[in-house]
Design an enzyme around this catalytic site. Structure first.
Site, PDB file in Angstrom:
ATOM      1  N   LYS A 109      -2.186 -21.555 -11.078  1.00  0.00           N
ATOM      2  CA  LYS A 109      -0.964 -20.763 -10.919  1.00  0.00           C
ATOM      3  C   LYS A 109      -0.860 -20.353  -9.462  1.00  0.00           C
ATOM      4  O   LYS A 109      -1.872 -20.236  -8.782  1.00  0.00           O
ATOM      5  CB  LYS A 109      -1.027 -19.505 -11.796  1.00  0.00           C
ATOM      6  N   ASP A 149       8.331 -21.187 -11.868  1.00  0.00           N
ATOM      7  CA  ASP A 149       8.013 -20.050 -12.743  1.00  0.00           C
ATOM      8  C   ASP A 149       9.040 -18.966 -12.381  1.00  0.00           C
ATOM      9  O   ASP A 149      10.139 -19.311 -11.927  1.00  0.00           O
ATOM     10  CB  ASP A 149       6.558 -19.605 -12.513  1.00  0.00           C
TER      11      ASP A 149
HETATM   12  P1  NAD Z   1      15.771 -17.280 -18.529  1.00  0.00           P
HETATM   13  O1  NAD Z   1      15.856 -16.409 -17.316  1.00  0.00           O
HETATM   14  O2  NAD Z   1      16.585 -18.501 -18.616  1.00  0.00           O
HETATM   15  O3  NAD Z   1      16.113 -16.404 -19.829  1.00  0.00           O
HETATM   16  C1  NAD Z   1      15.604 -15.148 -20.067  1.00  0.00           C
HETATM   17  C2  NAD Z   1      16.603 -14.426 -20.957  1.00  0.00           C
HETATM   18  O4  NAD Z   1      16.046 -13.182 -21.351  1.00  0.00           O
HETATM   19  C3  NAD Z   1      17.934 -14.122 -20.280  1.00  0.00           C
HETATM   20  O5  NAD Z   1      18.982 -14.407 -21.172  1.00  0.00           O
HETATM   21  C4  NAD Z   1      17.859 -12.616 -20.031  1.00  0.00           C
HETATM   22  O6  NAD Z   1      19.132 -12.002 -20.018  1.00  0.00           O
HETATM   23  C5  NAD Z   1      17.052 -12.195 -21.213  1.00  0.00           C
HETATM   24  N1  NAD Z   1      16.441 -10.880 -21.051  1.00  0.00           N
HETATM   25  C6  NAD Z   1      15.941 -10.296 -19.948  1.00  0.00           C
HETATM   26  N2  NAD Z   1      15.532  -9.058 -20.239  1.00  0.00           N
HETATM   27  C7  NAD Z   1      15.747  -8.880 -21.540  1.00  0.00           C
HETATM   28  C8  NAD Z   1      15.528  -7.824 -22.431  1.00  0.00           C
HETATM   29  N3  NAD Z   1      15.008  -6.673 -22.018  1.00  0.00           N
HETATM   30  N4  NAD Z   1      15.866  -8.001 -23.720  1.00  0.00           N
HETATM   31  C9  NAD Z   1      16.406  -9.146 -24.139  1.00  0.00           C
HETATM   32  N5  NAD Z   1      16.661 -10.169 -23.353  1.00  0.00           N
HETATM   33  C10 NAD Z   1      16.320 -10.037 -22.074  1.00  0.00           C
HETATM   34  O7  NAD Z   1      14.215 -17.567 -18.688  1.00  0.00           O
HETATM   35  P2  NAD Z   1      13.515 -18.678 -19.596  1.00  0.00           P
HETATM   36  O8  NAD Z   1      13.161 -19.813 -18.725  1.00  0.00           O
HETATM   37  O9  NAD Z   1      14.263 -18.894 -20.849  1.00  0.00           O
HETATM   38  O10 NAD Z   1      12.157 -17.928 -19.913  1.00  0.00           O
HETATM   39  C11 NAD Z   1      12.050 -16.953 -20.957  1.00  0.00           C
HETATM   40  C12 NAD Z   1      10.601 -16.797 -21.335  1.00  0.00           C
HETATM   41  O11 NAD Z   1      10.110 -18.071 -21.721  1.00  0.00           O
HETATM   42  C13 NAD Z   1       9.686 -16.299 -20.219  1.00  0.00           C
HETATM   43  O12 NAD Z   1       8.677 -15.518 -20.790  1.00  0.00           O
HETATM   44  C14 NAD Z   1       9.090 -17.572 -19.693  1.00  0.00           C
HETATM   45  O13 NAD Z   1       7.835 -17.359 -19.075  1.00  0.00           O
HETATM   46  C15 NAD Z   1       8.945 -18.358 -20.975  1.00  0.00           C
HETATM   47  N6  NAD Z   1       8.792 -19.797 -20.743  1.00  0.00           N
HETATM   48  C16 NAD Z   1       9.837 -20.546 -20.272  1.00  0.00           C
HETATM   49  C17 NAD Z   1       9.643 -21.895 -20.039  1.00  0.00           C
HETATM   50  C18 NAD Z   1      10.750 -22.767 -19.545  1.00  0.00           C
HETATM   51  O14 NAD Z   1      10.509 -23.973 -19.421  1.00  0.00           O
HETATM   52  N7  NAD Z   1      11.933 -22.259 -19.307  1.00  0.00           N
HETATM   53  C19 NAD Z   1       8.387 -22.481 -20.279  1.00  0.00           C
HETATM   54  C20 NAD Z   1       7.354 -21.696 -20.782  1.00  0.00           C
HETATM   55  C21 NAD Z   1       7.579 -20.346 -21.012  1.00  0.00           C
END
Ligand code: NAD
Length: 420
Positions: A109, A149
């Site tokens: 990381k 990330d």
């Molecule tokens: P993103 O920024 O596209 O989406 C995050 C969403 O969460 C947004 O809609 C935001 O408005 C919402 N949000 C923020 N604060 C909030 C709250 N207090 N209550 C409810 N909703 C809230 O991000 P993402 O890529 O979808 O990632 C989301 C999670 O998934 C993270 O924990 C990330 O580490 C994990 N993740 C994502 C991926 C990926 O490939 N995108 C891979 C592994 C893990």
């Protein structure tokens, strides 16, 4: 936010998890110690020219936790609160995630302490290129392959790829994943996390006796991971999406929404809130909604000792990283709630990153159908491995996933032997 982020040192948590698994696997002290230390850590302090003509010194890290099973893999985070211990913990979790889905990678990381919301695109490009240059001695397609990330994206990866390639004198697309398709990115990477999550929900639902077709689903966080999971559960598995939320709040409709229409509404208005015909609810209420399946897809530390008892879903699939604190895990396990832990439920993303790297180093690109078929195979097998370990060791799925992963890492260390 449902709950304040915990102040627990994440690296201490990661090490405690190793101890729990080491006990179960009756691991000797030597192996245990290897698993509790990162192999290599690099701290870099470097100046960046700001738009106003001054320059500032930034601190960045790259931690390579373990590479017994192959080159390291892990994202780069830009955030004001990045710490070395956080990066160490995330690198450890990447090691276990890659091992759970049995892709030939170790874990790493990176992070830079900065506030990207208050930096211009030019400043971010200069920061990224200098950081990439500073860590270039220890990254590369055979050593360590970064990815996006928090607050980094495909543009950040394109800058890193270009900087590394300029130093080498030739193009090296396989140095990072999560690139734009035009630079060697993979078809299907954008929706891989949500897609992988939908596959493991389908598999786990059969064992947990939860119905997906006609069943109800609540999703916290309607971003990349959450919205894709919602669309696929609705389109391909016939689920009813009854509650969703984003940072502005949540919405509920007992007979379900069409998630594509919610997505359109979010694109137009910036939020899911105010979707016609839906009742407004709070984020806490989304987690506690009466639904068969809950998908936390937003932030860490959302399901805690305070609200775990109120979670009504029988199946919780962690699309987000770290949404459940350890005490809540115990409560959910006692309630017989099936939890699909993050290292399994969101591993579709890293799996298609692996496909991207494999395509880059072959210089041969696959159609979307091939990416998705291979992803499905990986997710189905990984769920089966974790479920089997959970039954064998009589533990919840998170510990079972760590058992599967750590056993694979230890096997690699043992078979390779200790050098010299
Ligand atoms: P993103 O920024 O596209 O989406 C995050 C969403 O969460 C947004 O809609 C935001 O408005 C919402 N949000 C923020 N604060 C909030 C709250 N207090 N209550 C409810 N909703 C809230 O991000 P993402 O890529 O979808 O990632 C989301 C999670 O998934 C993270 O924990 C990330 O580490 C994990 N993740 C994502 C991926 C990926 O490939 N995108 C891979 C592994 C893990």
């Amino acid at each position: 936010m449902a709950n304040e982020p915990s102040s627990i040192n994440p690296f201490e948590t990661a090490r405690r998890q190793v101890d729990i698994v080491a006990e179960l696997l009756k691991m000797d002290e030597g192996a245990r110690a290897v698993l509790k230390y990162p192999k290599r850590e690099l701290t870099v302090n470097f100046p960046v020219r700001m738009d106003n003509g001054t320059y500032r010194v930034f601190t960045g890290y790259r931690v390579q936790y373990n590479m017994a099973r192959g080159p390291c893999k892990g994202g780069i985070r830009y955030h004001p609160s990045v710490t070395l211990d956080e990066v160490r913990a995330l690198a450890a979790w990447m090691t276990w995630k890659c091992a759970v889905v049995n892709i030939p990678y170790g874990g790493a990381k990176g992070g830079v302490i900065c506030d990207p919301k208050h930096m211009s695109p030019g400043e971010l490009e200069r920061l990224t290129r200098r950081y990439a240059s500073e860590i270039s001695g220890i990254i590369g397609p055979e050593v360590d392959i970064p990815a996006p990330d928090v607050y980094t994206d495909s543009q950040t990866m394109a800058w890193i790829m270009d900087t590394y390639s300029m130093q080498k004198g030739y193009s090296v697309p396989g140095v990072v994943t999560g690139k734009p398709i035009s630079l060697g990115g993979s078809e299907g990477r954008g929706e891989a996390t949500g897609r992988g999550c939908a596959y493991v929900i389908r598999e786990a639902a059969k064992d947990a006796g939860v119905r997906v077709k006609g069943g109800s689903v609540a999703i916290q966080g309607f971003g990349n991971a959450g919205s894709v999971a919602a669309n696929l559960l609705y389109d391909e598995q016939g689920a009813k999406i009854v509650a969703v939320s984003d940072s502005k709040g949540g919405i509920y409709k007992a007979d379900g929404f069409n998630p594509h229409a919610v997505e359109e509404h979010k694109k137009k208005t910036g939020s899911v809130v105010g979707f016609p015909g839906a009742k407004s609810i709070s984020n806490e209420e989304v987690l506690e909604t009466k639904a068969d399946i809950l998908v936390p897809a937003a932030l860490e530390n959302q399901i805690t000792a305070k609200n775990a008892d109120k979670i009504q879903a029988k199946l919780v699939a962690e699309a987000a990283n770290g949404p459940t604190v350890p005490e809540a895990d115990t409560i959910l396990f006692q309630k017989k709630t099936t939890v699909l832990p993050d290292v399994l439920a969101n591993a579709g993303g890293v799996t298609v990153s692996y496909f991207e790297w494999a395509q880059d180093i072959q210089g041969f690109f696959w159609p979307l159908s091939e990416v998705n078929t291979r992803l499905e195979r990986v997710m189905v097998q990984s769920y089966a491995d974790v479920h089997k370990a959970a039954q064998q060791y009589k533990v919840h799925n998170r510990t079972a996933a760590y058992v599967v992963a750590i056993q694979r890492v230890v096997d690699a260390i043992r078979i390779r032997g200790i050098y010299p």
